[in-house]
Design a protein around this motif. Structure first.
Motif, PDB file in Angstrom:
ATOM      1  N   ARG A  99      23.722  31.753  22.992  1.00  0.00           N
ATOM      2  CA  ARG A  99      23.947  31.872  21.546  1.00  0.00           C
ATOM      3  C   ARG A  99      25.237  32.607  21.197  1.00  0.00           C
ATOM      4  N   SER A 100      25.758  33.391  22.122  1.00  0.00           N
ATOM      5  CA  SER A 100      26.978  34.145  21.880  1.00  0.00           C
ATOM      6  C   SER A 100      27.694  34.349  23.214  1.00  0.00           C
ATOM      7  N   SER A 101      29.003  34.133  23.221  1.00  0.00           N
ATOM      8  CA  SER A 101      29.728  34.241  24.483  1.00  0.00           C
ATOM      9  C   SER A 101      31.156  34.723  24.253  1.00  0.00           C
ATOM     10  N   LEU A 102      31.626  35.520  25.193  1.00  0.00           N
ATOM     11  CA  LEU A 102      33.016  35.957  25.226  1.00  0.00           C
ATOM     12  C   LEU A 102      33.657  35.268  26.423  1.00  0.00           C
ATOM     13  N   GLU A 123      25.685  27.045  15.292  1.00  0.00           N
ATOM     14  CA  GLU A 123      25.727  28.484  15.019  1.00  0.00           C
ATOM     15  C   GLU A 123      25.798  29.335  16.290  1.00  0.00           C
ATOM     16  N   VAL A 124      26.562  28.832  17.244  1.00  0.00           N
ATOM     17  CA  VAL A 124      26.825  29.580  18.473  1.00  0.00           C
ATOM     18  C   VAL A 124      28.129  30.343  18.272  1.00  0.00           C
ATOM     19  N   ASN A 125      28.118  31.620  18.600  1.00  0.00           N
ATOM     20  CA  ASN A 125      29.281  32.474  18.428  1.00  0.00           C
ATOM     21  C   ASN A 125      30.116  32.479  19.710  1.00  0.00           C
ATOM     22  N   ILE A 126      31.345  32.003  19.613  1.00  0.00           N
ATOM     23  CA  ILE A 126      32.260  31.991  20.760  1.00  0.00           C
ATOM     24  C   ILE A 126      33.485  32.809  20.395  1.00  0.00           C
ATOM     25  N   LYS A 127      33.821  33.743  21.244  1.00  0.00           N
ATOM     26  CA  LYS A 127      35.032  34.548  21.082  1.00  0.00           C
ATOM     27  C   LYS A 127      35.890  34.360  22.333  1.00  0.00           C
ATOM     28  N   ARG A 143      29.914  25.570  16.948  1.00  0.00           N
ATOM     29  CA  ARG A 143      29.918  26.249  15.641  1.00  0.00           C
ATOM     30  C   ARG A 143      28.851  25.657  14.720  1.00  0.00           C
TER      31      ARG A 143
END
Length: 128
Positions: A31-34, A73-77, A70
């Motif tokens: 769900r979220s990744s750097l 609603e997956v957060n990618i940085k 996106r």
């Protein structure tokens, strides 16, 4: 272990790494990744597509994957790290890259024309 084509440029290899990281995020349902990379030029290309028809095809693939993530609603940085920095994820990535040289499994990443043109130019120069 998968390796990229021997003829791939460093830019293509770095872009392919990011593309594979995004595919991994999708496959695993993260769900979220750097995503960290030492390729400033690839990260800048991802940030700024000015002429899609002149953009590296893997960068376009990355944009398509980012758009899908996106929408889900997956957060990618993204974060740029200096090459050869002795941080653990970088050490592991460098080790895996060195091991992949011996792999017989080659990535399904299609080489862009710019890489093939460079290979052909080098071949012609060697013949002269």
């Amino acid at each position: 272990m998968i390796r990229i084509h021997d003829e791939a440029s460093i830019y293509t290899a770095a872009a392919a790494d990011i593309k594979h990281a995004l595919k991994y995020v999708t496959r695993k349902g993260v769900r979220s990744s750097l995503i960290m990379s030492d390729s400033r030029s690839v990260l800048e290309s991802i940030r700024n597509i000015k002429h899609p028809t002149k953009t590296h095809p893997i960068i376009l693939d990355i944009h398509n994957e980012l758009n899908k993530l996106r929408k889900a609603e997956v957060n990618i940085k993204f974060h740029r790290v200096k090459g050869y920095v002795r941080i653990q994820p970088n050490i592991v990535a460098d080790h895996l890259a060195k091991e992949s040289i011996h792999s017989s499994v080659i990535s399904d990443t299609v080489l862009p024309a710019v890489d093939l043109i460079t290979v052909m130019k080098h071949g012609l120069l060697k013949q002269e």
